[in-house]
Design an enzyme around this catalytic site. Structure first.
Site, mmCIF file in Angstrom:
data_model
loop_
_atom_site.group_PDB
_atom_site.id
_atom_site.type_symbol
_atom_site.label_atom_id
_atom_site.label_comp_id
_atom_site.label_asym_id
_atom_site.label_seq_id
_atom_site.Cartn_x
_atom_site.Cartn_y
_atom_site.Cartn_z
ATOM 1 N N GLY A 57 32.379 -0.507 9.538
ATOM 2 C CA GLY A 57 33.696 0.121 9.624
ATOM 3 C C GLY A 57 33.812 1.369 8.762
ATOM 4 N N ARG A 115 30.089 4.028 22.862
ATOM 5 C CA ARG A 115 30.757 4.475 24.080
ATOM 6 C C ARG A 115 30.099 5.711 24.704
ATOM 7 N NH1 ARG A 115 36.557 4.222 21.090
ATOM 8 N NH2 ARG A 115 35.152 4.381 19.288
HETATM 9 C C1 UD1 Z 1 39.038 6.153 13.824
HETATM 10 C C2 UD1 Z 1 40.259 5.676 13.053
HETATM 11 C C3 UD1 Z 1 41.490 5.911 13.929
HETATM 12 C C4 UD1 Z 1 41.595 7.376 14.284
HETATM 13 C C5 UD1 Z 1 40.300 7.891 14.939
HETATM 14 C C6 UD1 Z 1 40.350 9.387 15.046
HETATM 15 C C7 UD1 Z 1 39.593 3.792 11.614
HETATM 16 C C8 UD1 Z 1 39.583 2.312 11.457
HETATM 17 N N1 UD1 Z 1 40.116 4.264 12.744
HETATM 18 O O1 UD1 Z 1 38.933 5.340 14.981
HETATM 19 O O2 UD1 Z 1 42.652 5.505 13.214
HETATM 20 O O3 UD1 Z 1 42.673 7.583 15.160
HETATM 21 O O4 UD1 Z 1 39.152 7.544 14.120
HETATM 22 O O5 UD1 Z 1 39.302 9.916 15.821
HETATM 23 O O6 UD1 Z 1 39.138 4.475 10.733
HETATM 24 N N2 UD1 Z 1 31.722 5.499 11.264
HETATM 25 C C9 UD1 Z 1 30.807 5.230 10.264
HETATM 26 N N3 UD1 Z 1 30.553 3.943 9.935
HETATM 27 C C10 UD1 Z 1 31.165 2.894 10.537
HETATM 28 C C11 UD1 Z 1 32.105 3.174 11.553
HETATM 29 C C12 UD1 Z 1 32.363 4.491 11.895
HETATM 30 O O7 UD1 Z 1 30.227 6.131 9.681
HETATM 31 O O8 UD1 Z 1 30.869 1.760 10.155
HETATM 32 C C13 UD1 Z 1 31.978 6.897 11.627
HETATM 33 C C14 UD1 Z 1 31.591 7.224 13.059
HETATM 34 O O9 UD1 Z 1 30.264 7.699 13.126
HETATM 35 C C15 UD1 Z 1 32.617 8.283 13.457
HETATM 36 C C16 UD1 Z 1 33.796 8.003 12.558
HETATM 37 O O10 UD1 Z 1 33.357 7.143 11.530
HETATM 38 O O11 UD1 Z 1 32.126 9.590 13.199
HETATM 39 C C17 UD1 Z 1 34.927 7.330 13.317
HETATM 40 O O12 UD1 Z 1 34.447 6.133 13.885
HETATM 41 P P1 UD1 Z 1 34.918 5.641 15.319
HETATM 42 O O13 UD1 Z 1 34.257 4.366 15.618
HETATM 43 O O14 UD1 Z 1 34.772 6.741 16.296
HETATM 44 O O15 UD1 Z 1 36.466 5.359 15.005
HETATM 45 P P2 UD1 Z 1 37.659 5.356 16.000
HETATM 46 O O16 UD1 Z 1 37.673 4.067 16.740
HETATM 47 O O17 UD1 Z 1 37.667 6.584 16.799
HETATM 48 CA CA CA Z 2 36.293 8.399 16.998
#
Ligand code: UD1
Ligand code: CA
Length: 452
Positions: A77, A15
């Site tokens: 995830g 995004r």
């Molecule tokens: C996530 C939470 C959501 C919360 C929000 C807070 C989950 C499923 N959801 O959603 O409940 O309200 O954060 O900001 O956890 N990341 C990885 N590997 C992955 C996916 C993500 O390292 O495979 C890291 C991203 O780099 C990021 C963090 O995890 O720093 C959160 O990921 P993001 O995709 O932003 O999650 P949200 O949709 O915001």
């Molecule tokens: Ca996030």
């Protein structure tokens, strides 16, 4: 207490629409993930594992020496991300604090309180939550009779659940044993076909484990940056915090909303900063200065009682009681002693300027050593570059350089020497002598009249 933090920073950050990994985008001059690491450090959490993936080499460079790295090659995830870090957890570990690399506003104090509550209540999981009128995009906290039941992601939430205003900040404490036993039970059975870390909450509930939630007083602290509008919000809040910090420490900001100070900038008491000023990097500014309006100061050391107006200073040093600008440009390696004047449209690069010397207007001084009490007239140029190499100009104490002089380096003008206006100096000028290359003036009387 034994606490290991896992920082999730592998996501692509789709995004953001950027070629830079999301967590490296800067807020108030510092990469978002660095804000998170610094908050952990301040909260006393020494053991840190960062989960890296998308653009991970770049993130690793920034975090080198601060964290252990776990690699998540495919971003499946947040639950999958934690699975990659699990093998690095200490054998006898107790508490695992999981946070996201995109929440730069979280304060150390909040992390401490979360850890305290987790330890006091001996929970399997303690969540950091917040309430907001704009919960869109966040996981919602589902409670029954006040007790946390589950976290439901935006994309999986029913219309009714979408009305819930309590959100998951993405920050949690886990009992390490519970975490390790249950990570493998996560599935991708959801709208995004991802392993959600948040599913551990309903797993804990179904196993009758003890759960806790710490509701943060201030929602803004939990802001997760997913796109650039949120990045700008984070930037604004961090800058407000910094402005408040310096004002409370004795700095006057004429308009804090238009003053932009990076996190690590230091400013002494009774310095007054006018609007439109950007001070960034590792800049240190003393006391009693007047700065601005409209200055940009980067990685510079400024002493006390200076007056700096509408100027740009990068990687330079300024002593005390100097007057700079308006419209001066001090480039890397400019080093001013005390009581120096650098006036309008003057550029100084890699040059020391001695005490009380003046370069009041329209000059270029580069690769030079200027002594004390020197006066450099308007329009003087150190011709330091022959197209291949750079050469030094030395102007010794109390020399007087007339206006519109070219000093063709390498060249030295000795102590107390005078250079006549309009000269091009190609040889050294001995101390106390006069150098002049001006052609003799010819006046032809009545010349104009005759022409007509
Ligand atoms: C996530 C939470 C959501 C919360 C929000 C807070 C989950 C499923 N959801 O959603 O409940 O309200 O954060 O900001 O956890 N990341 C990885 N590997 C992955 C996916 C993500 O390292 O495979 C890291 C991203 O780099 C990021 C963090 O995890 O720093 C959160 O990921 P993001 O995709 O932003 O999650 P949200 O949709 O915001
Ligand atoms: Ca996030």
């Amino acid at each position: 207490m034994s606490v290991t933090a896992i920082i999730l920073a592998a996501g692509q950050g789709t995004r953001m629409k950027s070629s830079l990994p999301k967590v490296l985008h800067k807020a108030a001059g510092k990469p978002m993930v660095q804000w998170v690491i610094d908050a952990l450090q301040e909260a006393g959490v020494e053991e840190k594992i960062a989960v890296l993936g998308h653009g991970g080499d770049m993130v690793e460079d920034v975090l080198r020496g601060q964290v252990q790295v776990a690699w998540q090659h495919e971003q499946l995830g947040t639950g999958h991300a934690v699975m990659q870090a699990a093998p690095l957890l200490p054998v006898e570990g107790k508490t695992v604090l999981v946070l996201c690399g995109d929440t730069p506003l979280l304060k150390a104090d909040t992390l401490k309180k979360l850890l305290e509550q987790h330890q006091e209540e001996q929970n399997a999981v303690t969540l950091l939550t917040a309430t907001t009128d704009e919960p869109f995009g966040y996981g919602r906290i589902v409670r029954a009779d006040g007790a946390i039941q589950a976290i439901v992601e935006q994309k999986d939430a029913t219309a009714e659940q979408q009305l819930i205003k309590e959100i998951n900040t993405g920050t949690y404490c886990f009992d390490q044993q519970f975490l390790q036993e249950n990570l493998t039970k996560l599935t991708t059975n959801n709208a995004q076909k991802e392993y959600y870390l948040t599913d551990l909450i309903s797993l804990a509930v179904s196993q009758g484990k003890k759960l806790g939630g710490y509701i943060m007083a201030d929602f803004t602290e939990s802001l997760g940056v997913n796109q650039r509008v949120q990045l700008a919000q984070a930037e604004q809040i961090l800058r407000q915090r910094k402005c408040q910090e310096v004002m409370l420490a004795g700095v006057t900001l004429i308009d804090p909303a238009q003053t932009y100070l990076d996190a690590e900038v230091e400013i002494g008491r009774d310095t007054i900063i006018y609007p439109g000023t950007f001070i960034s990097g590792k800049t240190v500014i003393g006391s009693g200065n007047i700065i601005g309006c409209n200055c940009r100061i980067v990685d510079s050391i400024i002493g006390n009682d200076n007056d700096i107006q509408q100027s740009v200073l990068t990687e330079c040093q300024v002593g005390d009681e100097c007057k700079i600008g308006p419209f001066a440009y001090l480039r890397p390696g400019a080093a001013l002693a005390n009581k120096v004047k650098i006036g309008d449209f003057v550029e100084v690069k890699k040059a020391q300027v001695g005490e009380g010397s003046k370069i009041p207007h329209l000059s270029y001084v580069g690769d030079a050593t200027v002594g004390a009490g020197v006066n450099i007239g308007c329009g003087t140029i150190t011709c330091n570059y022959d197209g291949v190499n750079k050469y030094q100009t030395v102007i010794e104490d109390h020399a007087f350089i007339g206006s519109n002089t070219n000093l063709v380096a390498p060249v030295t003008v000795g102590t107390g020497a005078t250079v006549g206006a309009g000269s091009t100096i190609t040889r050294d000028v001995a101390a106390e002598s006069l150098a002049l290359t001006r052609p003799e003036l010819k006046v032809k009387e009545n010349w104009s009249k005759k022409k007509k």
